[in-house]
Design a protein around this motif. Structure first.
Motif, short mmCIF file in Angstrom:
data_model
loop_
_atom_site.label_atom_id
_atom_site.label_comp_id
_atom_site.label_asym_id
_atom_site.label_seq_id
_atom_site.Cartn_x
_atom_site.Cartn_y
_atom_site.Cartn_z
N THR A 90 144.65 -2.86 48.75
CA THR A 90 144.03 -3.96 48.83
C THR A 90 144.76 -5.08 48.52
OG1 THR A 90 141.81 -3.19 48.74
CG2 THR A 90 142.14 -5.60 47.94
N MET A 91 145.68 -4.79 47.14
CA MET A 91 146.62 -5.63 46.53
C MET A 91 147.58 -6.17 47.60
SD MET A 91 149.00 -5.28 43.38
CE MET A 91 149.97 -4.02 44.25
N GLU A 92 148.15 -5.10 48.24
CA GLU A 92 149.24 -5.43 49.39
C GLU A 92 148.76 -6.11 50.34
OE1 GLU A 92 152.67 -2.04 48.88
OE2 GLU A 92 151.00 -1.34 50.04
N ARG A 93 147.43 -5.74 50.87
CA ARG A 93 146.66 -6.28 51.90
C ARG A 93 146.69 -7.90 51.45
NH1 ARG A 93 141.65 -4.24 54.45
NH2 ARG A 93 140.89 -5.54 52.75
N ILE A 94 146.07 -8.19 50.64
CA ILE A 94 145.90 -9.51 50.24
C ILE A 94 147.18 -10.43 50.15
CG2 ILE A 94 144.96 -11.03 48.37
CD1 ILE A 94 142.74 -8.96 48.16
N SER A 95 148.30 -9.59 49.28
CA SER A 95 149.42 -10.33 48.88
C SER A 95 150.35 -10.46 50.27
CB SER A 95 149.96 -9.78 47.92
OG SER A 95 150.45 -8.56 48.21
N LYS A 96 149.70 -9.74 51.34
CA LYS A 96 150.56 -9.53 52.77
C LYS A 96 151.97 -9.03 52.43
CE LYS A 96 148.69 -13.96 54.96
NZ LYS A 96 147.18 -13.45 54.71
N THR A 97 152.01 -7.95 51.54
CA THR A 97 153.15 -6.93 51.54
C THR A 97 152.92 -5.80 52.02
OG1 THR A 97 152.38 -6.48 49.30
CG2 THR A 97 153.83 -8.48 49.41
N ASN A 102 147.17 -1.97 58.95
CA ASN A 102 146.28 -1.95 57.84
C ASN A 102 145.27 -0.69 58.24
OD1 ASN A 102 144.52 -3.14 59.55
ND2 ASN A 102 144.09 -4.84 58.03
#
Length: 195
Positions: A90-97, A102
C-alpha cells in the motif's frame, strides 16, 4: 495436496536443521487471511492462502534488517507475514514507487532487495503464477516467471533440500546454484527464469 506437501517441507526443514522454521510466526486463521487478501482487492488464491495457513512468515518488522536474513529458507530469501507485506504494498502504491503492476504482491524478499511476487488478479493470464523482480539478475525491469505455481514452488524447495542444492552449514543456507537451477527447471517447465 499442497497442505500435505507443506507438512513434508516442514519435516525436511527440521531434518536438515534450518533454524528459520522456529522463527516464523503462527499463521492467521482462514477467515482472517481471506478477508485481508480480498480487502486489498486481490483475488482469492487457494494455494496462496494454504501457504500462509502453514506458517505466518517472518515478522514484518524484520523486513529490512540483517536479522531477517541470518538464515534463509531458500536462495530467493524468506517470506514475511502478510500484514506487513500488504502495508508495504500500500505504501509503495500510494507513493507511486511500486516497481511493477499492482496485480503482484511480493511475499519473498532477500537481503539484496530482490522480490518473489505472485499474480493475484483473477482475470490475469498469469493468475497464481510466481515471478521474480530482480533487475540486477534478470537484466529487466519487468518481473520474470520463476515458478509455475505455489505448489511447484514448494515442490522445488523440498527437492532442493532433499538433493542438497540447499544445505545448512553453521546455521546458514548454502546453495548449489547449478543444482537448484536443474531441479527448478524440471519442476517449472513454463518458467523462463530457469532457461
Amino acid at each position: 495436496m499442497l497442505r500435505e506437501k507443506l507438512l513434508i517441507l516442514e519435516k525436511v526443514l527440521v531434518e536438515k536443521g534450518n533454524p528459520i522454521v522456529n522463527s516464523m510466526e503462527e499463521p492467521k486463521d482462514y477467515d482472517e487471511l481471506f478477508e485481508l487478501i480480498t480487502n486489498y482487492k486481490f483475488s482469492f488464491s487457494k494455494d496462496f492462502i494454504d501457504f500462509y495457513l502453514w506458517k505466518g512468515g517472518l515478522k514484518s518488522t524484520l523486513l529490512f534488517t540483517e536479522e531477517a536474513f541470518d538464515c534463509e529458507l531458500t536462495a530467493f530469501g524468506n517470506f514475511f507475514e502478510i500484514d506487513g507485506l500488504l502495508s508495504f504494498f500500500t505504501m509503495e502504491r500510494i507513493s507511486k514507487t511500486l516497481p511493477y503492476e499492482n496485480k503482484f504482491l511480493a511475499f519473498f524478499l532477500n537481503s539484496s532487495g530482490d522480490r518473489v511476487i505472485i499474480d493475484l488478479k483473477e482475470k490475469s493470464k498469469t493468475f497464481g503464477k510466481i515471478f521474480i523482480f530482480s533487475p540486477s539478475i534478470t537484466l529487466s525491469s519487468k518481473p520474470m516467471q520463476i515458478f509455475d505455481s505455489v505448489e511447484s514452488m514448494v515442490d522445488t524447495i523440498i527437492e532442493c533440500y532433499q538433493k542438497e542444492a540447499y544445505k545448512i552449514s553453521n546455521g546458514k543456507l548454502e546453495i548449489d546454484y547449478d543444482l537448484e537451477s536443474e531441479i527448478a527447471q524440471a519442476i517449472n517447465p513454463h518458467s523462463e527464469f530457469w532457461d
